[in-house]
Design a protein around this motif. Structure first.
Motif, short mmCIF file in Angstrom:
data_model
loop_
_atom_site.label_atom_id
_atom_site.label_comp_id
_atom_site.label_asym_id
_atom_site.label_seq_id
_atom_site.Cartn_x
_atom_site.Cartn_y
_atom_site.Cartn_z
N ARG A 6 69.97 6.34 45.73
CA ARG A 6 69.95 7.68 45.66
C ARG A 6 70.45 8.41 46.88
O ARG A 6 71.09 9.51 46.83
CB ARG A 6 68.46 8.27 45.26
N ALA A 7 70.02 7.76 47.82
CA ALA A 7 70.27 8.62 49.50
C ALA A 7 71.91 8.29 49.72
O ALA A 7 72.22 9.04 50.65
CB ALA A 7 69.48 7.73 50.49
N LEU A 8 72.48 7.53 48.65
CA LEU A 8 73.86 7.42 48.83
C LEU A 8 74.92 8.02 48.06
O LEU A 8 76.12 8.07 48.35
CB LEU A 8 74.17 5.92 48.86
N VAL A 9 74.32 9.12 47.10
CA VAL A 9 75.07 9.72 46.10
C VAL A 9 76.31 10.39 46.65
O VAL A 9 77.27 10.49 46.64
CB VAL A 9 74.33 10.56 45.35
N ASN A 10 75.88 10.93 48.14
CA ASN A 10 76.97 11.83 48.64
C ASN A 10 77.71 11.03 49.79
O ASN A 10 78.47 11.92 50.65
CB ASN A 10 76.30 12.99 49.35
N ASP A 11 77.66 9.72 49.76
CA ASP A 11 78.54 8.89 50.51
C ASP A 11 78.42 9.27 52.05
O ASP A 11 79.18 9.74 52.72
CB ASP A 11 80.03 8.76 50.28
N PRO A 12 77.02 9.45 52.60
CA PRO A 12 76.74 10.09 53.62
C PRO A 12 77.14 9.07 54.95
O PRO A 12 77.40 7.96 54.89
CB PRO A 12 75.23 9.90 53.88
N ASP A 13 77.30 9.83 56.06
CA ASP A 13 77.77 9.01 57.27
C ASP A 13 76.45 8.47 58.04
O ASP A 13 76.47 7.36 58.70
CB ASP A 13 78.45 10.06 58.16
N LEU A 14 75.51 9.31 58.00
CA LEU A 14 74.19 9.02 58.51
C LEU A 14 73.03 9.05 57.32
O LEU A 14 72.92 9.50 56.57
CB LEU A 14 73.63 10.04 59.61
#
Ligand code: ADP
Length: 303
Positions: free
Chosen positions: A148-156
């Motif tokens: 779920r923490a990756l839904v926005n394709d994060p850099d950090l």
């Protein structure tokens, strides 16, 4: 490439007490940074300050090129967060939890539908898209929270104790996931109480206590710099008598419960002596990050 997160001289007080006290931290891009410290050291508060969820009393936070608090929303759009407590919505399925989270980032339903299969695959939950959250194991919930923490394709990606409460199998699966993220070039910042986890995963470590960074370095550097290379753990009958003259054979000793920890450069001398003591049992091992941590922050229990 500039640092994804730079905290400078950061302070936060609660009730007149400095919980974060002039803290400096700079993450290197594409690396995994571990924030270690005993309970109450200020780790969670530091993460909350870094995300702009609370304001600092002094100091600055630069998150992904933005200075907080002004541009906190823009900065957070490129950050993934795995909180300490699972906060999945129990009223929805696995897929719905991901969809709802995507909405916070303004990701369209169609775009989320395209992303969800790879997120489920990452979480090892490909067959569970329509499962209610209540049917998932603790390990599955953690993996879903990570996905779920990756839904926005994060850099950090910021993770607060990502494996607390998991069994070893589930923990290894999370580690595998985190390694995949590192291989994709993402920067990770994690807090953990598991020194083995920090030693295995982290490129860089900051040990914090009383709201300050007390040491920083790679796990290997910290072990090399702050502790004798060998440990002999000794227990059994006659320990008290042996301990009375232990300084003859080892450089530094610490007692914890029934065990004496002898830290030394020359373990063969200690081991040879122990071989003459039939009542004593021992374990000789290389020093590790936990030894460094306990030396720097003490063995007293923190609540
Ligand atoms: P850690 O994550 O290292 O265990 P925390 O950052 O959670 O440490 O807490 C550090 C200290 O700050 C603790 O003593 C805690 O009780 C206190 N603290 C944290 N948040 C608050 C708050 N909102 N109000 C008052 N005290 C707080």
């Amino acid at each position: 490439m500039s640092s994804p997160l730079k905290l400078s001289n950061l302070s936060k007080h609660y009730g007149g007490t400095a919980v974060v006290d002039g803290l400096d931290l700079e993450l290197a891009p594409g690396r995994c940074h571990g924030l270690l410290g005993p309970n109450g050291a200020g780790k969670t508060t530091t993460l909350r300050l870094a995300l702009g969820l609370i304001g600092a009393d002094a100091g600055t936070v630069e998150l992904l090129g933005h200075t907080l608090p002004d541009a906190a929303n823009q900065a957070r759009a490129r950050v993934g967060v795995v909180p300490q407590m699972d906060n999945l919505d129990p009223d929805f399925t696995v897929r719905e939890n991901l969809q709802i989270y995507g909405r916070y980032f303004g990701i369209s339903k169609r775009e989320m539908a395209a992303r969800i299969p790879s997120l489920l695959d990452f979480a090892g939950l490909a067959g569970k898209a329509d499962a209610p959250i209540t049917t998932l194991s603790g390990g599955m919930k953690r993996r879903l929270t990570l996905a779920r923490a990756l839904v926005n394709d994060p850099d950090l990606v910021i993770l607060d104790e990502p494996t607390t409460g998991l069994d070893p199998q589930a923990r290894h699966l999370i580690w595998q996931g985190l390694r995949r993220l590192m291989a994709q070039g993402k920067t990770l910042l994690l807090t953990t109480h598991f020194m083995e986890e920090a030693e295995r995963l982290c490129d860089d470590i900051s040990v914090i206590d009383h709201g300050r960074v007390i040491v920083q370095g790679s796990p290997r550097e910290l072990i090399k710099t702050h502790i004798e290379p060998h440990v002999v753990e000794i227990y059994g009958e006659g320990l008290a008598e042996w301990q009375a003259c232990a300084s003859t054979w080892c450089h530094r000793c610490e007692q914890a419960g029934e065990t004496l920890f002898c830290y030394t450069d020359t373990p063969e001398k200690v081991v040879a002596e122990l071989e003459t003591q039939p009542g004593l049992r021992y374990l000789h091992r290389p020093a590790n990050l936990e030894d460094v941590f306990l030396k720097l922050t003490g063995r007293d229990l923190r609540d």
